[in-house]
Structures are given as C-alpha cells and as structure tokens.
Design an enzyme around this catalytic site. Sequence first.
Site, PDB file in Angstrom:
ATOM      1  N   GLU A 189      13.987  46.907   0.663  1.00  0.00           N
ATOM      2  CA  GLU A 189      13.309  45.600   0.736  1.00  0.00           C
ATOM      3  C   GLU A 189      11.826  45.783   0.488  1.00  0.00           C
ATOM      4  OE1 GLU A 189      13.726  43.057   4.178  1.00  0.00           O
ATOM      5  OE2 GLU A 189      15.853  43.576   4.337  1.00  0.00           O
ATOM      6  N   GLU A 246      17.013  47.485   9.595  1.00  0.00           N
ATOM      7  CA  GLU A 246      15.844  47.342  10.481  1.00  0.00           C
ATOM      8  C   GLU A 246      16.231  47.254  11.961  1.00  0.00           C
ATOM      9  OE1 GLU A 246      13.329  44.128   9.190  1.00  0.00           O
ATOM     10  OE2 GLU A 246      13.207  44.849   7.144  1.00  0.00           O
TER      11      GLU A 246
HETATM   12  O1  IFM Z   1      13.576  38.210   5.808  1.00  0.00           O
HETATM   13  C1  IFM Z   1      13.334  39.463   6.347  1.00  0.00           C
HETATM   14  C2  IFM Z   1      14.575  40.331   6.272  1.00  0.00           C
HETATM   15  O2  IFM Z   1      15.670  39.731   6.874  1.00  0.00           O
HETATM   16  C3  IFM Z   1      14.327  41.642   6.968  1.00  0.00           C
HETATM   17  N1  IFM Z   1      13.126  42.256   6.470  1.00  0.00           N
HETATM   18  C4  IFM Z   1      11.944  41.473   6.357  1.00  0.00           C
HETATM   19  C5  IFM Z   1      12.236  40.181   5.620  1.00  0.00           C
HETATM   20  C6  IFM Z   1      10.960  39.329   5.502  1.00  0.00           C
HETATM   21  O3  IFM Z   1      10.461  39.037   6.760  1.00  0.00           O
END
Ligand code: IFM
Length: 472
Positions: A377, A170
């Site tokens: 994710e 990200e």
């Molecule tokens: O916890 C975060 C992660 O580190 C990066 N993506 C989003 C998740 C939830 O906010």
Amino acid sequence: MAALDPNTYEWPEGFLWGSATAAAQIEGAAHEDGKEDSIWDAYARVPGAIAKGHTPEVAVDHYHRMPDDVRLMKELGLSSYRFSTSWARVKPGDREVNQAGLDFYSRLVDELLEAGILPWLTLYHWDLPQALEERDGWANRDTAYRFRDYASAVYDALGDRVTHWTTFNEPLCSSLIGYAAGEHAPGRQEPRAALAALHHQHLAHGLAADLLRERGAQRIGITLNLTNALPNDPADPVDQEAARRLDAIWNRAFLEPLLLAAYPADFLEDVRAHDFEALVQPGDLETIAAPLDFLGVNHYHDDNVSGHPLPPGTPPGVRPDVNPTSSPFVGSEYITFPRRDLPVTAMGWEVNPDGLRTLLVRLGREYPNMPPLYVTENGSAYEDEVGEDGRVHDAERVAYLRAHLSAVAEAIEEGADVRGYFVWSLLDNFEWAWGYDKRFGIVRVDYDTQVRTPKDSALEYSRIIGRVRAET
Ligand code: IFM
C-alpha cells in the site's frame, strides 16, 4: 542521485503492478447473502464514532459490481489485485461456513484469472465478526485459533487458484489503534487488551501460516505498516527517546517476533507495567516466526516524534488524543505531527517520498533474513474536484504516485529487494473513522450513482504499467 523517472526506469523483470482494496471498505452488502456484523458494522452505529455517521453498509457496492470492477482493472493493465476476504461473510458470527459468501470470492478469483490478473488475498483487513468481539475479540487468545479455522475455510474454497496469501494487514492498527487508542473498531481504550491483541494477532498469523504451508499455499506473508520515527529535534534527548519508543512499538514489536522469534528487549521494558510477557506462552514465538515468502510494506508518511507537549497554536490535523503512541500504556507522552516544511495530503500526512526509499533500504539492511518486499500500500487522499469535462485532474495524486514510484526505483538501485507495488487504492472508498470524505482512489466513485471514473492518476499509472508490459 537525480530522481529516477518511473516511466523510463527499467523495472525488474516480473515486477508486479497492482492496486489494493479491503472488503469492508468497498464491498457493501453488509447484511446480504448471510453476512452478519463485523466490528466495523457495529462500530458505525456508535454515535460519533465515524465522521458524518457514515457506515460500510453500501460502501462502493463492489459486491454487486465486481465483474465491472475487474474489467476496469484489466483496462488499466494491473498485473495483480490485492483484496481481502471478510471473515463475517465467510463465517458469519464465526459459526458455520457461509457458502454464498465464499462463492462471491470464488467468482472474484475466477474473474481475475480470466482477466490475467494475479489474485493477492489478504485474510484479515480489520473486520472481525462482531460475535467474536463480544467474546473479548483479539484480547481473547482463543480468537487466534478461530482465525486459523477461518483461514482453513478460505483455503478450502480458493486454495486451488490463489497462490499469494497474506494473513494480516497492518496488525498495528487492528490491535493498538482499535484496542488502545479507540479510534478504530472496536473502539476500546484498554492498554492491556491492546497488547494482548497485538500478541494474539501475531499468534494467529503463525498458526494460519503453518496451516497454509501444510495445505500447499505457494506464497505466504504478512503486511505491516512501518514508519521512520524521526526525533523532532534530532539533538534533543527527550525527542530521541520518544522516537526510540515509537520505533519499538510501531516497527520492531512487529518485525522482530516474525523475523527473529523474539520481542525487542526495549519494547518489553517499555510495556513491563502491563505484564506483557505473561501473555506469551511457551512455543508462541516459534509459531509466530513461521517462514515468510514475502513481507508486505505499507507506507504513507514518516512520523516526526516529540516527547514534549504540543506547542501552542499547533495546526489542525494534529490529534495527539488519537495517537496510539500517546496511549497510557507506554507511560509517557508522544506526539507525531507533519514536518512543517513539507506539503501534506488531505489526511494531514506529510508528502516525503524519500521516507519510502529509506524504509525499503533499511529493512533489508537491518534484517539479513528479510524475505522479498512488496509495497502493498502507498497512496494519497486529496480533495478531488470533478472538472467541467467530467474528469478528475488530480495533479497532486499524479505527482505523489510518480514521486513514490521513483523512490521505489531508487531503493531497488540501492539494493532493496522490492518485487512489486500496489497503489492504495483502486477506488474511492470507506476510509474507516473518516468515512467517505477522504478519497484515496485512482478511480473516482460518485457515491450517489456508484459510477466509476478513472482519474488522471489512474491513467498515468496505466501508462507506466503499459510501458513496462509492452517491453517485457
Ligand atoms: O484505507 C487504509 C487501509 O485500509 C489501510 N492502510 C491505510 C489506508 C489509508 O488510510
């Protein structure tokens, strides 16, 4: 189409079932065995930066409990585990390599392989050594070259056993949210520095990808958090324009340099006042567009976008002041907020599994050279309660998980080349500026005792994985 049931759907052969974490969110041992401050350790000391003054100092003590955590993953039946290495542990202060730090990751990789779990390594999940931030952090082009050296040190130690390498997680968050919105470490609110961070992280990705390829890494990719930018009023040109700008800065400013070796023309126009193009040196875009073996997609919710000021009486949870897209560098007001007709999680994020389906299908259609996709994710935070039986019956998270897996299955049916899914997160953990109160884990962590208890969502995930494993 009727929703596909993730328990009975015929998942493609070899589909990876994983769970994800990040070093700063779980390891703790923030100043042990040679590790020094990352920007998150330093940021946590800024009064008011993190909810309730929480810090990553201890987190969920994974550094000391790693073998038990891997045992838990094995019991759940995970086929892969996505974790990140901490630059500030591997090269404290970005100076010499810290063998004790590398040894920890080496033991982790050995434990995973022993348990039959594929290690999926991310080199950067937001925890820059603070010493580099003191040299202007990602706003300094030199940090990209320092990242390549760090990647090289990690590869030297683990490249004989780790096959899957993700450069960045990200980058949008670690550039725009950290350097313009000021919500994440290092907490800066400097539009030009944010744009510099964006470009320098791209460059760092390309430099590291080249190096890893040269050394023989088998699979190299990057993880982006992508969204569907929806105009609040689809017929309103002001909202349409706001959605276009969000799509440019959030999605295409990341996808297109990587896949097409070019920044989108409308994005360049949007940021012209900040002289963005002066940051891009000859040869950078060719470096950035290094071949990718996979794209990791992180998606939690769509973004409903308006170019109009927030209506009076807007519900809590809407925080345009911390919205990266409302930063002055884009030159106009953007507001995102949950769609009013959808349920929301404890983060105030709308629950809309169809957004994940749409996104996965779109990516392959819009970019013909798109490599295979992995959902690296997806998950949800809820206000979990421990029942009288000592367990967590997190029915909402179970429903979220099932609905999103069903959306992935539907995307595959529509032609998206999705090869795996990593639920966020294995364990409750340090949720950045939100501290420990937002629990994303499928496994509960009691923060007083560090005891781990699989929630119903973990058991359901395990059942889905177990069925697939049993049949393949
Ligand atoms: O916890 C975060 C992660 O580190 C990066 N993506 C989003 C998740 C939830 O906010």
